[in-house]
Scaffold this motif. Structure first.
Motif, PDB file in Angstrom:
ATOM      1  N   ILE A 141      -1.437  -1.678   9.884  1.00 26.45           N
ATOM      2  CA  ILE A 141      -2.637  -2.476  10.204  1.00 26.45           C
ATOM      3  C   ILE A 141      -2.703  -2.797  11.705  1.00 26.45           C
ATOM      4  O   ILE A 141      -3.742  -2.546  12.331  1.00 26.45           O
ATOM      5  CB  ILE A 141      -2.739  -3.740   9.304  1.00 26.45           C
ATOM      6  CG1 ILE A 141      -2.983  -3.297   7.847  1.00 26.45           C
ATOM      7  CG2 ILE A 141      -3.859  -4.668   9.772  1.00 26.45           C
ATOM      8  CD1 ILE A 141      -2.976  -4.428   6.828  1.00 26.45           C
ATOM      9  N   PRO A 142      -1.601  -3.286  12.325  1.00 32.92           N
ATOM     10  CA  PRO A 142      -1.669  -3.478  13.785  1.00 32.92           C
ATOM     11  C   PRO A 142      -1.991  -2.185  14.550  1.00 32.92           C
ATOM     12  O   PRO A 142      -2.710  -2.221  15.554  1.00 32.92           O
ATOM     13  CB  PRO A 142      -0.265  -3.984  14.139  1.00 32.92           C
ATOM     14  CG  PRO A 142       0.216  -4.651  12.892  1.00 32.92           C
ATOM     15  CD  PRO A 142      -0.359  -3.835  11.760  1.00 32.92           C
TER      16      PRO A 142
ATOM     17  N   GLY B 201       1.812  -2.493   5.192  1.00 31.78           N
ATOM     18  CA  GLY B 201       0.795  -2.567   6.253  1.00 31.78           C
ATOM     19  C   GLY B 201       1.240  -3.303   7.504  1.00 31.78           C
ATOM     20  O   GLY B 201       0.444  -3.512   8.417  1.00 31.78           O
TER      21      GLY B 201
ATOM     22  N   MET C  43     -10.932  -2.297  14.825  1.00 31.21           N
ATOM     23  CA  MET C  43     -10.438  -1.149  14.046  1.00 31.21           C
ATOM     24  C   MET C  43     -11.615  -0.305  13.599  1.00 31.21           C
ATOM     25  O   MET C  43     -12.691  -0.812  13.319  1.00 31.21           O
ATOM     26  CB  MET C  43      -9.577  -1.775  12.940  1.00 31.21           C
ATOM     27  CG  MET C  43      -9.610  -1.265  11.584  1.00 31.21           C
ATOM     28  SD  MET C  43      -8.283  -1.901  10.488  1.00 31.21           S
ATOM     29  CE  MET C  43      -8.250  -3.664  10.648  1.00 31.21           C
TER      30      MET C  43
ATOM     31  N   ASP D  22      -3.933   2.461  -0.608  1.00 30.94           N
ATOM     32  CA  ASP D  22      -3.023   1.330  -0.748  1.00 30.94           C
ATOM     33  C   ASP D  22      -2.096   1.573  -1.944  1.00 30.94           C
ATOM     34  O   ASP D  22      -2.558   1.749  -3.070  1.00 30.94           O
ATOM     35  CB  ASP D  22      -3.863   0.057  -0.957  1.00 30.94           C
ATOM     36  CG  ASP D  22      -3.046  -1.209  -0.947  1.00 30.94           C
ATOM     37  OD1 ASP D  22      -1.810  -1.128  -0.893  1.00 30.94           O
ATOM     38  OD2 ASP D  22      -3.667  -2.300  -0.992  1.00 30.94           O
TER      39      ASP D  22
ATOM     40  N   MET E  27      -0.811   3.304   2.639  1.00 30.85           N
ATOM     41  CA  MET E  27      -0.398   2.005   3.163  1.00 30.85           C
ATOM     42  C   MET E  27       0.577   1.362   2.187  1.00 30.85           C
ATOM     43  O   MET E  27       0.284   1.233   0.997  1.00 30.85           O
ATOM     44  CB  MET E  27      -1.595   1.091   3.380  1.00 30.85           C
ATOM     45  CG  MET E  27      -1.173  -0.275   3.912  1.00 30.85           C
ATOM     46  SD  MET E  27      -2.535  -1.254   4.583  1.00 30.85           S
ATOM     47  CE  MET E  27      -3.428  -1.584   3.090  1.00 30.85           C
ATOM     48  N   ALA E  28       1.741   0.942   2.703  1.00 33.27           N
ATOM     49  CA  ALA E  28       2.705   0.201   1.877  1.00 33.27           C
ATOM     50  C   ALA E  28       2.464  -1.280   2.145  1.00 33.27           C
ATOM     51  O   ALA E  28       1.501  -1.855   1.639  1.00 33.27           O
ATOM     52  CB  ALA E  28       4.119   0.649   2.217  1.00 33.27           C
TER      53      ALA E  28
ATOM     54  N   ASN F 296     -13.738   1.954  11.010  1.00 33.19           N
ATOM     55  CA  ASN F 296     -13.847   1.771   9.561  1.00 33.19           C
ATOM     56  C   ASN F 296     -13.227   2.956   8.818  1.00 33.19           C
ATOM     57  O   ASN F 296     -12.966   4.009   9.407  1.00 33.19           O
ATOM     58  CB  ASN F 296     -15.301   1.555   9.135  1.00 33.19           C
ATOM     59  CG  ASN F 296     -15.379   0.630   7.916  1.00 33.19           C
ATOM     60  OD1 ASN F 296     -14.369   0.115   7.428  1.00 33.19           O
ATOM     61  ND2 ASN F 296     -16.572   0.433   7.405  1.00 33.19           N
ATOM     62  N   PHE F 297     -13.000   2.773   7.542  1.00 29.81           N
ATOM     63  CA  PHE F 297     -12.337   3.786   6.710  1.00 29.81           C
ATOM     64  C   PHE F 297     -12.740   3.492   5.279  1.00 29.81           C
ATOM     65  O   PHE F 297     -13.339   2.457   4.982  1.00 29.81           O
ATOM     66  CB  PHE F 297     -10.812   3.681   6.863  1.00 29.81           C
ATOM     67  CG  PHE F 297     -10.306   2.276   6.683  1.00 29.81           C
ATOM     68  CD1 PHE F 297     -10.085   1.753   5.420  1.00 29.81           C
ATOM     69  CD2 PHE F 297     -10.128   1.436   7.791  1.00 29.81           C
ATOM     70  CE1 PHE F 297      -9.682   0.432   5.261  1.00 29.81           C
ATOM     71  CE2 PHE F 297      -9.720   0.121   7.629  1.00 29.81           C
ATOM     72  CZ  PHE F 297      -9.498  -0.380   6.352  1.00 29.81           C
ATOM     73  N   LYS F 298     -12.361   4.405   4.395  1.00 32.41           N
ATOM     74  CA  LYS F 298     -12.592   4.172   2.972  1.00 32.41           C
ATOM     75  C   LYS F 298     -11.293   3.643   2.383  1.00 32.41           C
ATOM     76  O   LYS F 298     -10.238   4.249   2.567  1.00 32.41           O
ATOM     77  CB  LYS F 298     -12.998   5.492   2.318  1.00 32.41           C
ATOM     78  CG  LYS F 298     -13.500   5.333   0.915  1.00 32.41           C
ATOM     79  CD  LYS F 298     -14.080   6.657   0.409  1.00 32.41           C
ATOM     80  CE  LYS F 298     -14.117   6.619  -1.101  1.00 32.41           C
ATOM     81  NZ  LYS F 298     -13.918   7.933  -1.700  1.00 32.41           N
ATOM     82  N   TYR F 299     -11.371   2.515   1.698  1.00 32.03           N
ATOM     83  CA  TYR F 299     -10.181   1.894   1.123  1.00 32.03           C
ATOM     84  C   TYR F 299     -10.068   2.239  -0.362  1.00 32.03           C
ATOM     85  O   TYR F 299     -11.047   2.139  -1.093  1.00 32.03           O
ATOM     86  CB  TYR F 299     -10.268   0.375   1.283  1.00 32.03           C
ATOM     87  CG  TYR F 299      -9.177  -0.400   0.572  1.00 32.03           C
ATOM     88  CD1 TYR F 299      -7.959  -0.651   1.204  1.00 32.03           C
ATOM     89  CD2 TYR F 299      -9.366  -0.885  -0.722  1.00 32.03           C
ATOM     90  CE1 TYR F 299      -6.959  -1.361   0.559  1.00 32.03           C
ATOM     91  CE2 TYR F 299      -8.367  -1.598  -1.378  1.00 32.03           C
ATOM     92  CZ  TYR F 299      -7.169  -1.830  -0.722  1.00 32.03           C
ATOM     93  OH  TYR F 299      -6.178  -2.536  -1.372  1.00 32.03           O
TER      94      TYR F 299
ATOM     95  N   ARG G 283      -7.344   1.632  -3.734  1.00 29.80           N
ATOM     96  CA  ARG G 283      -6.083   1.089  -4.243  1.00 29.80           C
ATOM     97  C   ARG G 283      -5.619   1.986  -5.384  1.00 29.80           C
ATOM     98  O   ARG G 283      -6.254   2.046  -6.436  1.00 29.80           O
ATOM     99  CB  ARG G 283      -6.266  -0.345  -4.735  1.00 29.80           C
ATOM    100  CG  ARG G 283      -4.938  -1.019  -5.034  1.00 29.80           C
ATOM    101  CD  ARG G 283      -5.092  -2.390  -5.627  1.00 29.80           C
ATOM    102  NE  ARG G 283      -5.744  -3.336  -4.722  1.00 29.80           N
ATOM    103  CZ  ARG G 283      -5.954  -4.620  -5.030  1.00 29.80           C
ATOM    104  NH1 ARG G 283      -5.597  -5.092  -6.196  1.00 29.80           N
ATOM    105  NH2 ARG G 283      -6.557  -5.420  -4.171  1.00 29.80           N
TER     106      ARG G 283
ATOM    107  N   LYS H 194      -5.621  -1.643  14.203  1.00 31.42           N
ATOM    108  CA  LYS H 194      -6.372  -2.628  14.991  1.00 31.42           C
ATOM    109  C   LYS H 194      -6.448  -2.208  16.455  1.00 31.42           C
ATOM    110  O   LYS H 194      -7.430  -2.462  17.136  1.00 31.42           O
ATOM    111  CB  LYS H 194      -5.716  -4.012  14.868  1.00 31.42           C
ATOM    112  CG  LYS H 194      -6.034  -4.685  13.539  1.00 31.42           C
ATOM    113  CD  LYS H 194      -5.119  -5.849  13.267  1.00 31.42           C
ATOM    114  CE  LYS H 194      -5.515  -7.103  14.024  1.00 31.42           C
ATOM    115  NZ  LYS H 194      -4.698  -8.267  13.568  1.00 31.42           N
TER     116      LYS H 194
END
Lengths: 158, 265
Positions: free
Chosen positions: B35-36, B31, B1, B50, B28-29, B3-6, B8, B39
């Motif tokens: 997420i898949p 995921g 995957m 999130d 993202m609920a 990269n990204f900034k996460y 919450r 990926k």
């Protein structure tokens, strides 16, 4: 870009600096060296990577490490106490509930989530619950027997 | 995957501000699809926001003659809720057969409908039960919400907060599950409410749709025989390795018949 993830893992506070794209299963295996949790399909189908996050079973290949920041995580390594297997682990041994053993950590963690909410499951309920856990040795019959025996032992407080 | 900034988000406001400030944000609920997809590098958001930390988005409550379910409510919570089981048992049963237990422990109502997978179960529930989608900006009737293949009426960065399901007189959902994924090859929700009968079909076409001829026939008599002679045209239905359009058209009638039988059972 990295992020610090802190969590309670098997009762102990741990933290690690990881890239934000790191999956929970990679955090466990590659960063924290807890390799009991397996990677089978890496597509949330096989269930070899099942762990508990805040008491619910999840597929750790389909959660980000960042999502468990502050959470309580339980893996297969957290089950045995003082050298004694957990009753569910013991039941898998007694009933020959594994062949190659690759799916076993996920099977046991999944089974414990079932039993936590349904202490006396029927055989049908066990089989339905195992929807998300694949055993490529196809040893399902003994896995089901193991889970029923493990649930019984847990009801007795064994 | 990639990269990204996460981030919450702690509130709805926090989430929309973060999304507006980002170059290419994705909410993202649960995921379970996002997420898949990431990926496989089929999605590459600069920022992943999130929604899992926003407590007000979760929960199930009775709201007059309806059930209001928060967007971040997990499938497992809907499936096991006594409130849902007594008010709309068909909805609890639908949630209980999405994916597998671990997917149901993470996947959410809001995430599922925002994604609008043509084979997802929830779209049939929303349209069949004549639900209303509430967002941080407005209310959208389920009939207007699903607009196409993975397409909804949601605007950029709009967040679903809740879905309101009117409590029906009778309802049932029956699906022909894909044997591997448990997604619906075809799933049909039949519902009888004060304002009439609804038949909503998921899995068969690019997006959920209603079957007018079946609704009219069932309004006269709510029995499986009323729909057994009604076939939907196969034009425009999905064909893939799992089923042809012709087979899906056939399954619509079979699933509808079973759903009616279950609803009156």
């Amino acid at each position: 870009m990295t992020v610090t993830v802190s969590m309670t893992l098997n009762g102990k506070k741990v933290s690690a600096d990881v890239e934000e794209r790191t999956l929970l299963v990679s955090l466990l295996r590659d960063h924290l060296r807890q390799t009991g949790t397996h990677v089978g399909c890496d597509t949330s189908q096989c269930g070899a990577c099942v762990v508990h996050v805040n008491d619910r079973s999840v597929k750790s290949c389909t959660m980000l490490a960042s999502q468990v920041d502050g959470a309580d995580v339980l893996t297969i390594e957290g089950l045995a106490k003082n050298g004694e297997l957990h009753p569910m682990q013991e039941a898998f041994r007694d009933n020959h509930g594994l062949q190659c053993g690759f799916c076993t950590p996920g099977m046991v963690m999944s089974a414990l989530d079932l039993v936590a909410n349904n202490p006396d499951p029927s055989e049908r309920e066990v089989r339905e619950w195992l929807e998300g856990n694949l055993c490529r040795c196809t040893g399902y019959h003994n896995i089901v027997k193991s889970i029923l025996a493990g649930a019984k032992a847990m009801r007795k407080g064994g | 995957m990639y990269n990204f900034k996460y981030q919450r988000a702690s509130s709805l406001d926090d989430a929309s501000k973060a999304a507006a400030a980002a170059e290419d944000a994705e909410y993202m609920a649960g995921g379970m699809t996002l997420i898949p997809t990431m990926k496989q590098r089929l999605a590459q958001p600069s920022d992943l926001i999130d929604l899992g930390g926003i407590a007000s988005l979760s929960g199930i409550r009775r709201d007059g003659d309806a059930l209001a379910i928060g967007a971040m409510t997990r499938h497992a919570e809907v499936a096991s809720s006594e409130e849902v089981k007594s008010a709309i048992p068909a909805l609890a049963a639908l949630a209980a057969h999405i994916g597998d237990p671990q997917v149901r422990n993470r996947g959410t109502l809001g995430g599922s409908i925002a994604n609008a997978d043509p084979a997802a179960d929830y779209p049939a529930a929303l349209v069949g039960l004549n639900a209303t989608v509430k967002t941080d900006r407005r209310e959208i009737a389920a009939d207007e919400f699903f607009t196409g293949l993975f397409e909804t009426a949601l605007e950029e960065h709009e967040i679903i907060t809740e879905v309101r399901f009117p409590i029906p007189e009778k309802a049932a959902y029956v699906k022909f599950p894909n044997p591997a994924s448990r997604y619906a090859v075809v799933g049909v929700m039949v519902c009888q409410a004060k304002d009439g009968v609804r038949v909503a079909v998921t899995g068969a076409g690019p997006s959920v749709f209603r079957v007018d001829a079946m609704e009219k026939a069932l309004a006269t008599k709510l029995s499986p025989q009323a729909v057994e002679g009604i076939k939907v045209p196969e034009d425009g239905l999905n064909t893939d390795i799992h089923a042809s359009a012709e087979y899906r058209a056939h399954l619509v009638t079979v699933m509808a018949k079973r759903a009616v039988a279950a609803a009156i059972g």
